[in-house]
Design an enzyme around this catalytic site. Sequence first.
Site, PDB file in Angstrom:
ATOM      1  N   LYS A 199       0.867  -1.180   0.000  1.00 58.13           N
ATOM      2  CA  LYS A 199       0.000   0.000   0.000  1.00 58.13           C
ATOM      3  C   LYS A 199       0.904   1.231   0.000  1.00 58.13           C
ATOM      4  O   LYS A 199       1.414   1.641   1.034  1.00 58.13           O
ATOM      5  CB  LYS A 199      -0.921   0.059   1.220  1.00 58.13           C
ATOM      6  CG  LYS A 199      -1.976   1.187   1.070  1.00 58.13           C
ATOM      7  CD  LYS A 199      -2.448   1.746   2.391  1.00 58.13           C
ATOM      8  CE  LYS A 199      -1.532   2.800   2.940  1.00 58.13           C
ATOM      9  NZ  LYS A 199      -1.470   4.060   2.117  1.00 58.13           N
ATOM     10  N   GLY A 242      -4.646   3.159  -1.342  1.00 53.40           N
ATOM     11  CA  GLY A 242      -5.591   3.472  -0.285  1.00 53.40           C
ATOM     12  C   GLY A 242      -4.976   4.418   0.717  1.00 53.40           C
ATOM     13  O   GLY A 242      -3.776   4.702   0.671  1.00 53.40           O
ATOM     14  N   ASP A 243      -5.798   4.908   1.640  1.00 49.16           N
ATOM     15  CA  ASP A 243      -5.262   5.776   2.692  1.00 49.16           C
ATOM     16  C   ASP A 243      -5.051   4.971   3.966  1.00 49.16           C
ATOM     17  O   ASP A 243      -5.390   3.784   4.060  1.00 49.16           O
ATOM     18  CB  ASP A 243      -6.171   6.982   2.925  1.00 49.16           C
ATOM     19  CG  ASP A 243      -7.607   6.590   3.277  1.00 49.16           C
ATOM     20  OD1 ASP A 243      -7.846   5.451   3.723  1.00 49.16           O
ATOM     21  OD2 ASP A 243      -8.497   7.446   3.115  1.00 49.16           O
ATOM     22  N   GLY A 244      -4.478   5.639   4.961  1.00 54.84           N
ATOM     23  CA  GLY A 244      -4.161   4.943   6.199  1.00 54.84           C
ATOM     24  C   GLY A 244      -5.370   4.452   6.954  1.00 54.84           C
ATOM     25  O   GLY A 244      -5.373   3.340   7.504  1.00 54.84           O
ATOM     26  N   GLY A 246      -8.198   3.651   5.722  1.00 57.79           N
ATOM     27  CA  GLY A 246      -8.896   2.629   4.962  1.00 57.79           C
ATOM     28  C   GLY A 246      -8.071   1.372   4.809  1.00 57.79           C
ATOM     29  O   GLY A 246      -8.002   0.518   5.692  1.00 57.79           O
ATOM     30  N   GLU A 296       9.655   1.833  10.889  1.00 52.27           N
ATOM     31  CA  GLU A 296      10.704   2.836  10.665  1.00 52.27           C
ATOM     32  C   GLU A 296       9.991   4.175  10.698  1.00 52.27           C
ATOM     33  O   GLU A 296       9.231   4.512   9.793  1.00 52.27           O
ATOM     34  CB  GLU A 296      11.408   2.584   9.336  1.00 52.27           C
ATOM     35  CG  GLU A 296      12.736   3.312   9.213  1.00 52.27           C
ATOM     36  CD  GLU A 296      12.585   4.761   8.815  1.00 52.27           C
ATOM     37  OE1 GLU A 296      12.739   5.629   9.712  1.00 52.27           O
ATOM     38  OE2 GLU A 296      12.297   5.034   7.654  1.00 52.27           O
ATOM     39  N   CYS A 305      13.468  11.420   7.367  1.00 53.95           N
ATOM     40  CA  CYS A 305      13.401  11.107   8.800  1.00 53.95           C
ATOM     41  C   CYS A 305      14.773  11.117   9.451  1.00 53.95           C
ATOM     42  O   CYS A 305      14.891  11.320  10.666  1.00 53.95           O
ATOM     43  CB  CYS A 305      12.711   9.752   9.011  1.00 53.95           C
ATOM     44  SG  CYS A 305      13.424   8.416   8.038  1.00 53.95           S
ATOM     45  N   GLU A 324       9.483  16.827  15.118  1.00 53.36           N
ATOM     46  CA  GLU A 324       9.999  16.612  13.777  1.00 53.36           C
ATOM     47  C   GLU A 324       9.263  17.556  12.824  1.00 53.36           C
ATOM     48  O   GLU A 324       8.044  17.455  12.663  1.00 53.36           O
ATOM     49  CB  GLU A 324       9.796  15.163  13.346  1.00 53.36           C
ATOM     50  CG  GLU A 324      10.419  14.850  11.998  1.00 53.36           C
ATOM     51  CD  GLU A 324      10.228  13.390  11.588  1.00 53.36           C
ATOM     52  OE1 GLU A 324      11.139  12.837  10.973  1.00 53.36           O
ATOM     53  OE2 GLU A 324       9.150  12.830  11.885  1.00 53.36           O
TER      54      GLU A 324
END
Length: 479
Positions: free
Chosen positions: A174, A205-207, A209, A249, A282, A382
């Site tokens: 995804k 898709g999104d997180g 969903g 991560e 990151c 962050e």
Amino acid sequence: MIEKRDFYINGKWVAPAAANDCNVIDPSTEEVCAVISLGDQADTDAAVAAAKDAFKTWGFSSKAERLELIESILEIYNRRSEDLAQAMCLEMGAPIDLSRSSQVGAGSWHIKNFIRAFKDFEFDKMLSERAPNDRLLYEPVGVTALITPWNWPMNQVTLKVMAAAAAGCTMVLKPSEVAPLSSIVWTEIMDEAGTPAGVYNMVNGDGMGVGSQLTSHPDVDMVSFTGSTRAGIAISKAAADTIKRVALELGGKGANILFEDADDKAVKRGVLHMMQNTGQSCNAPSRMLVQSSIYDRVVEEAAEVASKVQVGPASEEGRHIGPVVNELQWNKIQDLIQKGIDEGARLVAGGTGRPDGLNKGYFVKPTVFADVTNDMTIGREEIFGPVLSIMKFDTEEEAIEIANDTVYGLTNYIQTQDGARANRVARQMRSGMVEMNGTSRAAGSPFGGYKQSGNGREGGILGIEDFLEVKAVSGWSND
């Protein structure tokens, strides 16, 4: 606009179960550049079912078969490099030269390193010479959900997909719905390489969903996620009910310690590293810790370097930085810059608003704050944009204390010509990675962090091991 592509399930491009379109925005222009479909539960279930069925054979495939596939993927990846570069330039605003070199190059570098590590990996080992009939069998975890971010698309896709394939896992990818176009090209590569049906599946898709559906799915054995710490926490909770393996991560707030004997290029190197990919990394060295004896000079030099960083559209060639990925990120960064000013940090470069001459697109001024302390918001959160915070320290012990005073622990940096001190400080850094004096990590070195920066290790042998179970067998016949 780019032609719409749907999902890849069981070796075929398939239409979504329901109409649920999502616009992809070019961050340089704020205009729609593509439309994708977002999956629902039926799409997720179909992809997981295909992966579960394919695991019956792929999980027992030979090492030679897996190696042949990975080598074929690398050959096609290199041939499609310009398509990948153009996609990442468009979807997440990576300047085209950076996209061609670092963004695409990260993927090919990881695939090459996996091939090297895989060739030497032993999936069947004797426990010891004293126990010749005891074996350790390294076996694939099973069906894996691979959830990747928008900031380094091919870097993260290759780290997950290639490690899973080498281990013998099947998978559902995804990609981020913010930057899905390069993963569509990647899926075409996987298809052309002859990946067996069901071994690799891709559902946009999104997180909330597809992401949530995968992390709680009873037939998914492992989730490998790269993204925010907030999302990583939610995934861990969702996966707990089925005792999935979860490799994370997450975010970072890297400290770059400049001792008074740092080399002449340390300041420029630190600022430009922070600004690379428009600060959307990151492992960015976002906190520059400077010894008091050189502090004023470093602040002046850092401000001068930042002021010369050019900003422009991603489509233009050159060494400039591009926009941040979307309006949400732009607003967050603007709020944090303003908060830095309000909380008393000294603004020495950049600031709020767009750079001069850019009145459209999610462009941010390369920004440097001095006199930052760890109790300030910009010293702790962050930012994920081209914003550097400079802090002062007097002693080695104080530098270590400041560097470790964070919930994150991904990458820290040390600049000193005293080798003994560099080694000593590196041992005391609470982070998964430490880079000294501009030396990057070598091929096969694992990527991952401590604390709220996650718990997985990606790349090389350890990256493959993340996707393996260990089975102890006694009474093994050596006939």
